[in-house]
Design an enzyme around this catalytic site. Structure first.
Site, PDB file in Angstrom:
ATOM      1  N   THR A 109       0.858  -1.193   0.000  1.00 30.97           N
ATOM      2  CA  THR A 109       0.000   0.000   0.000  1.00 30.97           C
ATOM      3  C   THR A 109       0.893   1.241   0.000  1.00 30.97           C
ATOM      4  OG1 THR A 109      -1.795  -1.083   1.153  1.00 30.97           O
ATOM      5  CG2 THR A 109      -1.608   1.280   1.524  1.00 30.97           C
ATOM      6  N   ARG A 153     -14.565  -6.491  -0.895  1.00 27.23           N
ATOM      7  CA  ARG A 153     -13.982  -6.109   0.405  1.00 27.23           C
ATOM      8  C   ARG A 153     -13.451  -4.668   0.330  1.00 27.23           C
ATOM      9  NH1 ARG A 153      -8.331  -4.938   2.103  1.00 27.23           N
ATOM     10  NH2 ARG A 153      -8.218  -5.354   4.321  1.00 27.23           N
ATOM     11  N   ASP A 185      -9.218  -0.520   5.169  1.00 24.52           N
ATOM     12  CA  ASP A 185      -9.158   0.694   5.988  1.00 24.52           C
ATOM     13  C   ASP A 185      -8.794   1.934   5.196  1.00 24.52           C
ATOM     14  OD1 ASP A 185      -6.627  -0.695   5.602  1.00 24.52           O
ATOM     15  OD2 ASP A 185      -5.749   0.882   6.840  1.00 24.52           O
ATOM     16  N   THR A 241      -0.761   1.691   7.071  1.00 21.37           N
ATOM     17  CA  THR A 241      -0.645   0.522   6.207  1.00 21.37           C
ATOM     18  C   THR A 241      -0.500  -0.721   7.065  1.00 21.37           C
ATOM     19  OG1 THR A 241       0.724  -0.642   4.584  1.00 21.37           O
ATOM     20  CG2 THR A 241       1.855   0.981   5.947  1.00 21.37           C
ATOM     21  N   GLY A 264      -5.865  -4.235   7.302  1.00 21.28           N
ATOM     22  CA  GLY A 264      -6.930  -3.246   7.257  1.00 21.28           C
ATOM     23  C   GLY A 264      -8.021  -3.462   8.282  1.00 21.28           C
TER      24      GLY A 264
HETATM   25  N1  ASP Z   1      -4.280  -1.673   4.721  1.00 22.34           N
HETATM   26  C1  ASP Z   1      -4.405  -2.275   3.426  1.00 22.34           C
HETATM   27  C2  ASP Z   1      -5.720  -3.015   3.367  1.00 22.34           C
HETATM   28  O1  ASP Z   1      -6.025  -3.748   4.290  1.00 22.34           O
HETATM   29  C3  ASP Z   1      -3.310  -3.231   3.088  1.00 22.34           C
HETATM   30  C4  ASP Z   1      -1.905  -2.768   3.426  1.00 22.34           C
HETATM   31  O2  ASP Z   1      -1.692  -1.651   3.877  1.00 22.34           O
HETATM   32  O3  ASP Z   1      -0.973  -3.558   3.218  1.00 22.34           O
HETATM   33  O4  ASP Z   1      -6.410  -2.897   2.396  1.00 22.34           O
END
Ligand code: ASP
Length: 296
Positions: A157, A185, A188, A207, A210
């Site tokens: 991310t 889905r 966050d 990050t 989520g």
């Molecule tokens: N937070 C992101 C999500 O869950 C994934 C990530 O940051 O690696 O969509």
């Protein structure tokens, strides 16, 4: 004081990818900081840095090269938020190379904060086929996930937070989510308060897992810690612990209106970059913990 801090995800360390990460981080943070120091706004800086990483399919999981869902599509989430309290976000976008720009269009051209799916896609002026968002890396990671039969996972991310000379702040985050996630889905990232937050005092981008960020309203909780008088170091520590309590791990980047800057993560590695007076750093670091930087 002009400060730009970016991240390219928190997760595991991959030596084979470290150089492409570092180069992508350098390019993004340099591009954003050039804008910021040439009189651009905090918003301009975070959008510039994030679009640079969205256009880098080999390093990052955002825009082109986003993670694939269990049905093999790319569904992208993004959010931008400013210190004036305005916010725009998109979720489940399948036709955009730069969902962070769509998020800002939601903020500036609609009365809403978050649009998902077709409603968000209708704002895209240069739509692409979903196939164009898949990179060799995202296909390899999808195939690996299929073969592993494991839970959805992944990182990469991207996010940015900026403080402009005039004291205004902005935060932006963009992601493809996690490899093998259910179609539909929403993580966050596009939820103000969970994966992205800005107010008059602070800008935060997160990050990591989520669902844990959502359950702990992670970025807003960090802002609240600061508002109640915690040091930046303590606020980061408390919010990372809050993620664990909520069943996950991850990382944050933070800049405050009074010029404090820091990041923290409780995963094995995190990709980050900073440009501020006296500070030039970008790395895929394995120095897990909380880092508060001293600026000049
Ligand atoms: N937070 C992101 C999500 O869950 C994934 C990530 O940051 O690696 O969509």
């Amino acid at each position: 004081m002009a400060i730009l801090l970016i991240h390219g995800g928190a997760g595991t360390f991959n030596e084979a990818k470290a150089e492409s990460y570092r180069e992508g981080l350098r390019r993004a943070v340099d591009a954003g900081y050039t804008v910021l120091t040439a009189g651009g706004t905090a918003l301009d800086a975070v959008i510039t840095a994030v679009t640079s990483m969205e256009a880098n399919p080999e390093a990052f999981n955002a825009g082109v090269g986003g993670a694939m869902t269990r049905t093999g599509e790319v569904e992208l989430d993004a959010c931008v938020m400013l210190s004036d309290g305005s916010a725009g976000a998109v979720g489940g976008v399948r036709n955009s190379r730069n969902p962070i720009r769509l998020a800002d269009l939601v903020r500036t051209t609609t009365p809403h904060v978050l649009l998902v799916g077709e409603g968000a896609e209708a704002l895209e002026t240069d739509p692409v086929d979903n196939e164009a968002l898949k990179s060799p890396r995202s296909r390899v990671e999808f195939d690996r996930w299929l073969a592993s039969n494991g839970p959805p996972s992944g990182s990469g991310t991207v996010g940015a937070v900026a403080l402009a000379d005039d004291g205004t702040l902005a935060a932006a985050t963009s992601t493809g989510g996690i490899v093998g996630q259910y179609s539909g889905r929403i993580g966050d990232t596009p939820l103000p308060g969970a994966g992205t937050w800005a107010d008059a005092n602070v800008a935060v981008s997160g990050t990591g897992k989520g669902e844990a960020f959502i359950r702990s309203v992670a970025c807003k909780s960090l802002a609240d810690e600061l508002r109640h008088g915690a040091s930046l170091s303590d606020a980061l520590t408390t919010s990372l612990a809050g993620l664990v309590t909520a069943g996950g791990t991850g990382g944050f980047i933070v800049v405050t209106a009074d010029g404090r800057v820091g990041y923290g993560f409780n995963t094995p590695a995190m990709a980050y970059g900073v440009r501020a007076p006296g500070v030039t750093e970008h790395d895929l670091t394995q120095d897990t913990g909380v880092h508060v930087l001293t600026t000049g």
